[in-house]
Write a protein that holds these residues in place. Structure first.
Motif, PDB file in Angstrom:
ATOM      1  N   ARG A   1       0.820  -1.327   0.027  1.00 16.16           N
ATOM      2  CA  ARG A   1      -0.002   0.036  -0.157  1.00 16.16           C
ATOM      3  C   ARG A   1       0.778   1.252   0.070  1.00 16.16           C
ATOM      4  N   GLY A   2       2.007   1.244   0.480  1.00 21.00           N
ATOM      5  CA  GLY A   2       2.840   2.187   0.798  1.00 21.00           C
ATOM      6  C   GLY A   2       3.388   2.643  -0.725  1.00 21.00           C
TER       7      GLY A   2
ATOM      8  N   PHE B   1      -0.747 -10.912  -2.992  1.00 24.18           N
ATOM      9  CA  PHE B   1      -1.442 -10.628  -3.898  1.00 24.18           C
ATOM     10  C   PHE B   1      -1.325  -9.091  -4.252  1.00 24.18           C
ATOM     11  N   GLU B   2      -1.336  -8.304  -3.127  1.00 23.14           N
ATOM     12  CA  GLU B   2      -1.182  -6.828  -3.145  1.00 23.14           C
ATOM     13  C   GLU B   2       0.243  -6.434  -3.824  1.00 23.14           C
ATOM     14  N   ALA B   3       1.213  -7.196  -3.642  1.00 24.10           N
ATOM     15  CA  ALA B   3       2.430  -6.645  -4.042  1.00 24.10           C
ATOM     16  C   ALA B   3       2.606  -7.085  -5.360  1.00 24.10           C
ATOM     17  N   ALA B   4       1.967  -8.196  -5.917  1.00 27.30           N
ATOM     18  CA  ALA B   4       2.003  -8.675  -7.314  1.00 27.30           C
ATOM     19  C   ALA B   4       1.083  -7.663  -8.118  1.00 27.30           C
ATOM     20  N   ARG B   5      -0.047  -7.117  -7.631  1.00 24.69           N
ATOM     21  CA  ARG B   5      -0.824  -6.037  -8.161  1.00 24.69           C
ATOM     22  C   ARG B   5      -0.006  -4.726  -8.555  1.00 24.69           C
ATOM     23  N   VAL B   6       0.550  -4.292  -7.201  1.00 25.27           N
ATOM     24  CA  VAL B   6       1.261  -3.156  -7.267  1.00 25.27           C
ATOM     25  C   VAL B   6       2.572  -3.031  -8.126  1.00 25.27           C
ATOM     26  N   ALA B   7       3.300  -3.971  -8.238  1.00 22.39           N
ATOM     27  CA  ALA B   7       4.551  -4.397  -9.071  1.00 22.39           C
ATOM     28  C   ALA B   7       4.407  -4.921 -10.332  1.00 22.39           C
TER      29      ALA B   7
ATOM     30  N   LEU C   1      -9.343 -16.490   1.414  1.00 23.91           N
ATOM     31  CA  LEU C   1      -9.881 -17.124   0.465  1.00 23.91           C
ATOM     32  C   LEU C   1     -10.620 -15.754  -0.466  1.00 23.91           C
ATOM     33  N   ILE C   2     -11.213 -14.992   0.112  1.00 21.23           N
ATOM     34  CA  ILE C   2     -11.892 -13.715  -0.666  1.00 21.23           C
ATOM     35  C   ILE C   2     -10.881 -13.034  -1.414  1.00 21.23           C
ATOM     36  N   GLU C   3      -9.927 -12.762  -0.891  1.00 20.52           N
ATOM     37  CA  GLU C   3      -8.794 -11.887  -1.666  1.00 20.52           C
ATOM     38  C   GLU C   3      -8.251 -12.824  -2.975  1.00 20.52           C
ATOM     39  N   ALA C   4      -8.105 -14.049  -2.713  1.00 23.37           N
ATOM     40  CA  ALA C   4      -7.761 -15.133  -3.841  1.00 23.37           C
ATOM     41  C   ALA C   4      -8.665 -14.971  -4.968  1.00 23.37           C
ATOM     42  N   TYR C   5      -9.890 -14.860  -4.540  1.00 18.63           N
ATOM     43  CA  TYR C   5     -10.797 -14.576  -5.627  1.00 18.63           C
ATOM     44  C   TYR C   5     -11.022 -13.363  -6.271  1.00 18.63           C
ATOM     45  N   ARG C   6     -10.641 -11.946  -5.648  1.00 20.30           N
ATOM     46  CA  ARG C   6     -10.545 -10.798  -6.042  1.00 20.30           C
ATOM     47  C   ARG C   6      -9.238 -10.801  -6.891  1.00 20.30           C
ATOM     48  N   PHE C   7      -8.232 -11.411  -6.555  1.00 20.72           N
ATOM     49  CA  PHE C   7      -7.047 -11.331  -7.467  1.00 20.72           C
ATOM     50  C   PHE C   7      -7.245 -11.989  -8.643  1.00 20.72           C
ATOM     51  N   SER C   8      -7.778 -13.224  -8.482  1.00 20.99           N
ATOM     52  CA  SER C   8      -7.627 -14.230  -9.662  1.00 20.99           C
ATOM     53  C   SER C   8      -8.958 -14.279 -10.444  1.00 20.99           C
TER      54      SER C   8
END
Length: 340
Positions: free
Chosen positions: A85-86, A139-145, A194-201
């Motif tokens: 997030r930073g 997931f968050e790091a992958a999305r940002v980078a 589990l929810i965040e895995a769905y949101r990512f994929s």
């Protein structure tokens, strides 16, 4: 961020793990409110975490004054949430620390997706399905980078965790200390992952798993929002107190699933959980306790007795913010609900 306030001992030392994900809430509230002080506090927390990161990329367990600190999986994943997030909000200043933490998690992961090599010394030995909450950091790091390999590592762990789900929605190996009566806190961690895995994929496999899990939890919520703090594999209550942290975590997830699955009734359950938690928050008296969220209710319950853990406040803030943002038109306001 001080880890907690406890009657009799006062304020604890700083807690790296929870400082990591509290950063996300400070940034969200700072941006939402246009409050530069909150954003400055988030930067200060980020700078401190960068200073204490181990060279290999991991972060320690426990409070900052813990004896013989070692890098551990779970805490690193929670801090990765704040670092990602930073990077998203403040730029590349935190990119190196984020990348080193993500790479360390990938490098220490077993082939089946489970993390076994760097467990926290604060939990009983054994596999931990609730480390889906570590995968969320990836997931968050992958999305940002834009590093899909980090996300794939996280999805591999969540698939492994889903293998722990039973036909009645129960998830095995999902507690710090007692796999036969896990805390709603760690069950809440697992469900959010589990929810965040769905949101990512966007893979329905993870959403279906989350709904199966949530169906079991939903049946445990009382009409007044009470949820026993430990649950057995048949979903019966194992204790007569609420783990307030877990109630808030599960409220957020039920609110999300009410919008993204065929479970509209989940919203009312989430609101009941939030209302129960709000009724436990001191709003007058000792300044060290006002606004704090108890570990347990009643206050002497097994989970963090006579204490106000900082992570309880974080998850309660997030769950109530989510409810505020998703109030139905002409529905009961969160303020009015508090007065009931």
């Amino acid at each position: 961020m001080s880890g907690f306030y406890r009657l009799g001992s006062g304020w604890a030392a700083s807690y790296p793990e929870t400082t990591g994900y509290i950063i996300c809430s400070f940034i969200d509230q700072g941006l939402r409110r246009g409050n530069d002080d909150l954003l400055d506090r988030a930067r200060r927390m980020l700078d401190w975490l960068v200073e204490i990161q181990f060279p290999e990329g991991g972060f320690q367990s426990g409070l900052i004054d813990a004896a013989r600190p070692l890098p551990v999986t779970f805490n690193t994943g929670q801090i990765l949430l704040g670092l990602a997030r930073g990077v998203e909000v403040f730029g590349d200043r935190y990119h190196d620390a984020m990348a080193r933490a993500a790479n360390w998690l990938v490098e220490t992961q077993d082939a089946d997706g489970c993390w076994r090599s760097a467990p926290t010394p604060l939990a009983a030995p054994g596999e931990k399905a609730y480390e889906t909450h570590v995968s969320w950091g990836l997931f968050e790091a992958a999305r940002v980078a834009g590093r899909q390999s980090w996300g794939e590592s996280g999805l591999r762990q969540v698939r492994w965790a889903v293998s722990k789900l039973q036909p009645n929605g129960w998830m095995a190996d999902c507690c710090l200390t007692d796999s036969q009566a896990p805390l709603t806190h760690t069950l809440g961690y697992a469900l959010k992952g589990l929810i965040e895995a769905y949101r990512f994929s966007n893979d329905r496999f993870f959403l279906d798993a989350a709904v199966l899990f949530a169906d079991g939890l939903a049946g445990c919520v009382g009409q007044d929002g009470y949820l026993a703090g430990r649950l057995r594999p048949d979903w019966s209550p194992a204790v007569n107190w609420a783990c307030v942290t877990g109630s808030s975590q599960i409220a957020w997830s039920l609110m999300f699933l009410s919008q993204h699955s065929e479970r509209p009734r989940y919203r009312a359950l989430a609101c009941k959980l939030n209302q129960f938690v709000r009724r436990t928050i001191p709003v007058s008296g000792d300044a060290d306790m006002v606004g704090g969220v108890r570990g347990s209710f009643p206050f002497n319950g097994e989970y963090f007795p006579f204490g106000f853990p900082n992570w309880a406040a974080k998850f309660t803030l997030d769950a109530n913010q989510f409810e505020l943002e998703n109030e139905p038109e002409n529905g009961l306001s969160i303020t009015a609900a508090h007065a009931i």
